[in-house]
Design a protein around this motif. Sequence first.
Motif, PDB file in Angstrom:
ATOM      1  N   CYS A   8      13.834 -11.868   0.964  1.00 40.47           N
ATOM      2  CA  CYS A   8      14.056 -12.136  -0.471  1.00 40.47           C
ATOM      3  C   CYS A   8      13.634 -13.554  -0.835  1.00 40.47           C
ATOM      4  O   CYS A   8      13.313 -13.837  -1.973  1.00 40.47           O
ATOM      5  N   MET A  28      21.925 -13.208  -1.559  1.00 43.51           N
ATOM      6  CA  MET A  28      21.881 -14.667  -1.663  1.00 43.51           C
ATOM      7  C   MET A  28      21.918 -15.176  -3.107  1.00 43.51           C
ATOM      8  O   MET A  28      22.454 -16.238  -3.389  1.00 43.51           O
ATOM      9  N   PHE A  64      20.713  -5.292  -1.682  1.00 51.27           N
ATOM     10  CA  PHE A  64      21.581  -4.444  -0.841  1.00 51.27           C
ATOM     11  C   PHE A  64      22.381  -3.457  -1.678  1.00 51.27           C
ATOM     12  O   PHE A  64      23.482  -3.069  -1.323  1.00 51.27           O
ATOM     13  N   ILE A 108      22.680 -19.701   5.545  1.00 48.31           N
ATOM     14  CA  ILE A 108      22.878 -18.255   5.615  1.00 48.31           C
ATOM     15  C   ILE A 108      21.622 -17.533   5.144  1.00 48.31           C
ATOM     16  O   ILE A 108      21.027 -17.888   4.122  1.00 48.31           O
ATOM     17  N   GLY A 119      17.683 -10.888  -3.045  1.00 43.22           N
ATOM     18  CA  GLY A 119      18.476  -9.946  -2.255  1.00 43.22           C
ATOM     19  C   GLY A 119      19.244  -9.001  -3.148  1.00 43.22           C
ATOM     20  O   GLY A 119      19.596  -9.332  -4.281  1.00 43.22           O
ATOM     21  N   ARG A 151      20.820 -13.492   4.428  1.00 35.37           N
ATOM     22  CA  ARG A 151      21.441 -12.174   4.423  1.00 35.37           C
ATOM     23  C   ARG A 151      20.434 -11.080   4.760  1.00 35.37           C
ATOM     24  O   ARG A 151      20.820  -9.960   5.071  1.00 35.37           O
ATOM     25  N   CYS A 152      19.125 -11.400   4.665  1.00 38.61           N
ATOM     26  CA  CYS A 152      18.133 -10.329   4.826  1.00 38.61           C
ATOM     27  C   CYS A 152      17.676 -10.132   6.263  1.00 38.61           C
ATOM     28  O   CYS A 152      17.614  -9.005   6.738  1.00 38.61           O
ATOM     29  N   ARG A 170      23.769  -7.283   9.604  1.00 34.32           N
ATOM     30  CA  ARG A 170      24.762  -6.868   8.603  1.00 34.32           C
ATOM     31  C   ARG A 170      25.714  -5.825   9.182  1.00 34.32           C
ATOM     32  O   ARG A 170      26.901  -5.816   8.875  1.00 34.32           O
ATOM     33  N   TYR A 174      21.187 -22.516  -5.843  1.00 29.83           N
ATOM     34  CA  TYR A 174      22.642 -22.393  -5.815  1.00 29.83           C
ATOM     35  C   TYR A 174      22.960 -21.069  -5.125  1.00 29.83           C
ATOM     36  O   TYR A 174      22.533 -20.009  -5.586  1.00 29.83           O
ATOM     37  N   GLY A 175      23.701 -21.142  -4.023  1.00 28.21           N
ATOM     38  CA  GLY A 175      24.077 -19.904  -3.345  1.00 28.21           C
ATOM     39  C   GLY A 175      25.576 -19.720  -3.271  1.00 28.21           C
ATOM     40  O   GLY A 175      26.073 -18.601  -3.276  1.00 28.21           O
ATOM     41  N   PHE A 213      15.322 -16.376  -0.885  1.00 28.53           N
ATOM     42  CA  PHE A 213      16.274 -17.284  -1.529  1.00 28.53           C
ATOM     43  C   PHE A 213      16.784 -18.349  -0.554  1.00 28.53           C
ATOM     44  O   PHE A 213      17.120 -19.452  -0.955  1.00 28.53           O
ATOM     45  N   CYS A 214      16.846 -18.021   0.719  1.00 29.60           N
ATOM     46  CA  CYS A 214      17.290 -19.004   1.714  1.00 29.60           C
ATOM     47  C   CYS A 214      16.133 -19.804   2.259  1.00 29.60           C
ATOM     48  O   CYS A 214      16.336 -20.786   2.971  1.00 29.60           O
ATOM     49  N   VAL A 237      33.475  -4.408   1.975  1.00 27.99           N
ATOM     50  CA  VAL A 237      32.506  -5.463   2.279  1.00 27.99           C
ATOM     51  C   VAL A 237      31.837  -5.937   0.989  1.00 27.99           C
ATOM     52  O   VAL A 237      31.643  -5.150   0.057  1.00 27.99           O
ATOM     53  N   TYR A 238      31.515  -7.197   0.952  1.00 27.38           N
ATOM     54  CA  TYR A 238      30.796  -7.759  -0.202  1.00 27.38           C
ATOM     55  C   TYR A 238      29.299  -7.796   0.130  1.00 27.38           C
ATOM     56  O   TYR A 238      28.928  -8.140   1.252  1.00 27.38           O
ATOM     57  N   HIS A 239      28.472  -7.465  -0.850  1.00 29.91           N
ATOM     58  CA  HIS A 239      27.022  -7.422  -0.590  1.00 29.91           C
ATOM     59  C   HIS A 239      26.499  -8.768  -0.113  1.00 29.91           C
ATOM     60  O   HIS A 239      25.619  -8.840   0.734  1.00 29.91           O
ATOM     61  N   ALA A 240      27.008  -9.830  -0.716  1.00 30.65           N
ATOM     62  CA  ALA A 240      26.602 -11.180  -0.344  1.00 30.65           C
ATOM     63  C   ALA A 240      25.091 -11.376  -0.416  1.00 30.65           C
ATOM     64  O   ALA A 240      24.497 -12.061   0.407  1.00 30.65           O
ATOM     65  N   GLU A 280      33.389  -8.629   8.296  1.00 32.50           N
ATOM     66  CA  GLU A 280      33.446  -8.709   6.836  1.00 32.50           C
ATOM     67  C   GLU A 280      34.400  -7.711   6.192  1.00 32.50           C
ATOM     68  O   GLU A 280      34.392  -6.534   6.512  1.00 32.50           O
ATOM     69  N   MET A 282      26.248   0.136  -1.608  1.00 29.59           N
ATOM     70  CA  MET A 282      25.711  -0.921  -0.748  1.00 29.59           C
ATOM     71  C   MET A 282      24.937  -0.232   0.368  1.00 29.59           C
ATOM     72  O   MET A 282      25.325   0.852   0.810  1.00 29.59           O
TER      73      MET A 282
END
Lengths: 293, 794, 175
Positions: free
Chosen positions: C105, B209, B262, C139, B260, C141-142, B684, C43-44, C107-108, B204-207, B692, B373
């Motif tokens: 966070c 932001m 993770f 998106i 972010g 993520r948090c 997640r 930029y994401g 960012f979004c 999985v990728y942390h992704a 993912e 992660m």
Amino acid sequence: MTVNTRVLINDFTYHVPSTLAEALGFLDQYGEDAAVLAGGTDLIIQMKLGRRSPKFLVDVSKLEELKHLEAGEKILIGAGRRYMDVLPFLQGLGRYHGLAEAIDSIGKLQVLSVATVGGNLGNGSPAADTPPPLMTYDASVRVRSAHQERVVPLREFHTGPGAIVLAPNEIIVAVEFDAFPDGRASAFRKLTRVASDISKVTCAVAVERAGETCTHCRIALGAVGPTPLRARSAEAALEGREVDASAVEECARLIVEEISPIDDIRCSEKYRREAAGVLFRDAFASAWERAKC
Amino acid sequence: MGREAREMEARELRTVGAVTRRKDGLAKVTGTETYASDMELPYMLHARVLRSPYPHARVVSIDTSAAERMGAICITPDDVPDIRYNERQVSVPVKTYRDRTVLPWVVRQVGEGVAAVAARTEALAERAMRAIKVEWEELPAVFDAHKAMADDAPQIYENVLLGDAEFPIEHNVACFRQVSVGDVAVGFEEADLIVEREYQTGRVYHAQMEPKAALCRPLADGGIELWATLQSIHNTRQLLGRIFDLPLSRIRVHRSTIGGAFGSSIQMNTPVAICVALALKARKPVKLVLTREEDMYDHCKYPAEISLKYGVKRDGTIVAGELKTLVDIGAHNIQAYPLLGCMSGWFVSLYRMPHMNFEGTAVYTNKTPACAMQGYGNPDVSFAVESHMDIIAEKLDIDPIELRIKNYVGLGEEFWGQGPTVRSIIRSCGVEEMLRKGAPMIGWDERGRPEDKTGRYRRGIGVGRTFHTSGTGAAMPGEVIDYSTAMVTVNEDGSVDMSTALMCHGGGTLDACAKLVAEEMGVSFDLVGVSPASTTDTGYDVCTHATRGVYCGGGSAVKAAKSAKAVLLDFASRLIEVNPEALQIAPDPVTGEGVIFLEGAADKRITVGEVAKTAQLKGWGTAIAVESHRMVNCPPCFVTNFVEVEVDTWTGEVRVPRAVCAVDAGTVVNPDLAAGQLEGGLCRGIGQALLEDTAYDPVTGEMTCGGMYIDYKLYTAEDMAPVDDVKVFFADTYEPSGPFGAKGIGEAANNAVAAAVMNALQNALGIRFQFIPITPDMILAAIHGWACEGVLPA
Amino acid sequence: MLTSCTNAIILTVNGDEHMLVVEPNELLINVLRNELGLTGSKYGCGTGQCGACTVLIDGEPALACVTLAVACDGKEIVTIEGIARPDGGLHPIQEEFLGENAVQCGFCTPGMILMAGDLLKRNPHPTEPEIRHHIKGNICRCTGYNGIVRAIQHAAARMAEPAAADGPDLVKEAR
């Protein structure tokens, strides 16, 4: 890794013509070196990924000639119309649910607000959302160059993955289709990995019925072959026939045979075959129900 | 602490546990928060990195002349120190494997940087980078951990450094770890039932932001100043000092807001060192911001293949367990050794086993390097173990909840917080409460049996429980460094400054610490400020990782607050002539300012501000304290997830329409932010269960998604359950060793979600999935009996 | 009006007019961030997938990472920095993002707030599915989105109160 999604580094000249004639003049002059910029939601990404590197960008967003929205005997949607204009237009007409559902399924509002019908047709993606419902409407694409205008039936418009019949000096002006006769109805279904995504499989259906008999049937699918495609044998099997569960199952079976999907990152060929039948059943059920009213 | 004392303290809490607005919220909702990628300095240059198109290759030559003619500053492996390092500085040096340099001559993954440029604009830098000519000698590559261990496999490393000593690499095995308790063979002999299964989790990728970024300013004295996406400013400084041979006093690393984490920035990531090297050469500030695709090639989660075996008695008592794991770590060994240790600890600490054996092997492949992660091996172990519990329960015809309650490691028992060397005794535990209370909330008893479910759409309910360590503190030093430093200052107007090198990744860690300080000082939360931090003005803090922010970071903050308060009360006692031990502080209900008073004596009152100001004017000094503090414990925070799934058996699509998330975090410091942790962890976790993964092209070694979000999908708001159908609750516990009874939360939030989803799928379909993610493709394959990778034959 | 390959454009950003000289290949996000210092647009992903770069162009949401700056000549752009009230007070949506702790966070957050404003302008009383549909191009993520959805629900309720002095239209809120 010759990709950079933070900046565009290729040089190009930007033109923003105010008339269609002027735009067509640029395309005639630059030929394959030019690209038509509408909403840009696809073209700019392609340029970032290095898949396209036009030397001239012709921005058609100001061209009034591409912004027709007409509902008479024919429904005519200008290629420069943004989805967010087309959606309420279709919703106002109260039918054409299939196309409306296809547009709504794109969902990402930031894209609906800038992306155009012409752009979605012009990128030639077999997974594009609007071609299948338009194909079930027997739609045609109005195409212009500096020298001529021609009308291409949508079923002949796509020639392969990402490939369409347009010559480099041509531009999509509009897409048009005959207004539905009373009683015709349509529906659209698609499957994606997440709510905002390129489709794995799409299916559009348009039908007319007389009681339980199907008097008109169009079925088109996306992302299950090199181009969006009509399921003609399935259509033929249903048209003129009384619709019952076995007729629908037979039709779904024919669709699965008629398509030629591939494995890709979104899903497998086998999955696409299975899902195409399911989407057809769902889309057909919805259109059939709508046709009752 | 006794029950009475605990209740008394809980009654008196004013700030801890209250819902407050986060202090960084205003900047974040107005778009004015400055992340590292937003930083700008005068005359700053922009950097780009030339990356390998090959998964394994030697650089024969690099010609930067064309790029230099374009005005770019260029660096190649020749321009960087020949120092092998490990980007993660959390383990003690003798347990740290070092296998990378700032720019290598040999690349071991697609996307590894070999040269870099800095130029006036990003576009110019990109063009200059593309003008560099590299002659490559392609080397054979391997992308599968099993194939990598074969005799004829390409050798990715001949040797690396372990600490400062050469460590030979054979069969691409980066490290191996075996941990046992008792005699597992004897244990299995005693068992009435032995259940053995294979499990697999995704890459999985942390992704996070914000793609990673760094901005470095060279200083006149040869030193540097740095802003970057980091989880530890101090470790970054120490590592930069070692690589670039700079005294730490000349390296100033600033804490920047991070978009972010993770786990993705526990280590000092690759762009940092490259950016510093460029800035030192350019003698100008240089900024390097990764593109999303570069970021995805920079790190991912450790995937795991797990072979799990439990032996149980007929009544469900576990007598022995064995877990063997193979971890494909990719091109670099960032922290595989502690990972394996942690995995053994997660295994030992979930369920009681008199006999246990753990074997973990970490293998190099030519793929993106894996790093920690959220959960650090625990989502993988919890997925396997919690799936297994349901299988055992079914075989023994015991309710899965009762089986868990019978065997879980709880109060008074030993817990391994970070592998075998970090142990503590559990002193707070809400496991049973969460299972008993959560079950009716999800409708556990009405979940039905899969064989009775029919129709296109089928629902199922599943449970998964887990925990995570709160930091890595212990009574004795272990393999992992763990302590924090905090400074608390009472200002002359009665406000308080808290200074710490701790990070907030978004979860509210710094807010929590400010609340703990407010509680201890007796002032309102509004009056406690979180100071900006850099390495030059804070003491050491290991890293904000391991769910240690509130427990360990907060512990040091409370300790500093206590010490500052002692100074303050001493000043106050001089002014109002009351023995300091008799004085209390409480916030004025109107102003929030702390008021120092003697209970029952109306004339013995003075505000904190008056005392601080008077002390200043009289020259007594400032009420200030710095404390460096190691927690001697690492209590587990427990989490239980119940989920309901709905499967479209025709399309294979799975939704999670309902969930119940429960946490035992001790005293909950930020209730709504804590709930946010669980809701985010749920999202997640579902992503890890159903969506993912990163796959690689076996020929090119490129990721099939190309590092793009076009094909690495993340769940959207529309994919998630309605707000009212996700219930969150907190167990009523108090951790005696924690600040005001608090433990951690962060990582525990997603550890058990995948297991709960797989258990729910079993309940819906009667099919046991053991490889995640399970995609609609795989669901259909399982239903129809098609052959499909990742789906075991029925 | 730009008719050929000139590079001078006029952007009205958050109510302020800017004359800028840009290359045709410059992206709106980079012009906003680097030329105007408006770094709230993030930029994401660079491929129009995450929504972190969302801005309003002539009142409509758009992705600044796939938009050419030259194509915005003469247009009005609103970024997150432009939506606070003229007196500096927060917009009700910002207030609710704070109050509901919809921010982790962060960012979004700018993109989410702009999309929330766009939704409430079109549909002052959205259902929860409508809210989720409207922000599905963004998106996070948090948070798992629940806090964000709650914040938008509360903002809708608050803006529907007759006493609310705050207009629902983000564009009108621009300085």
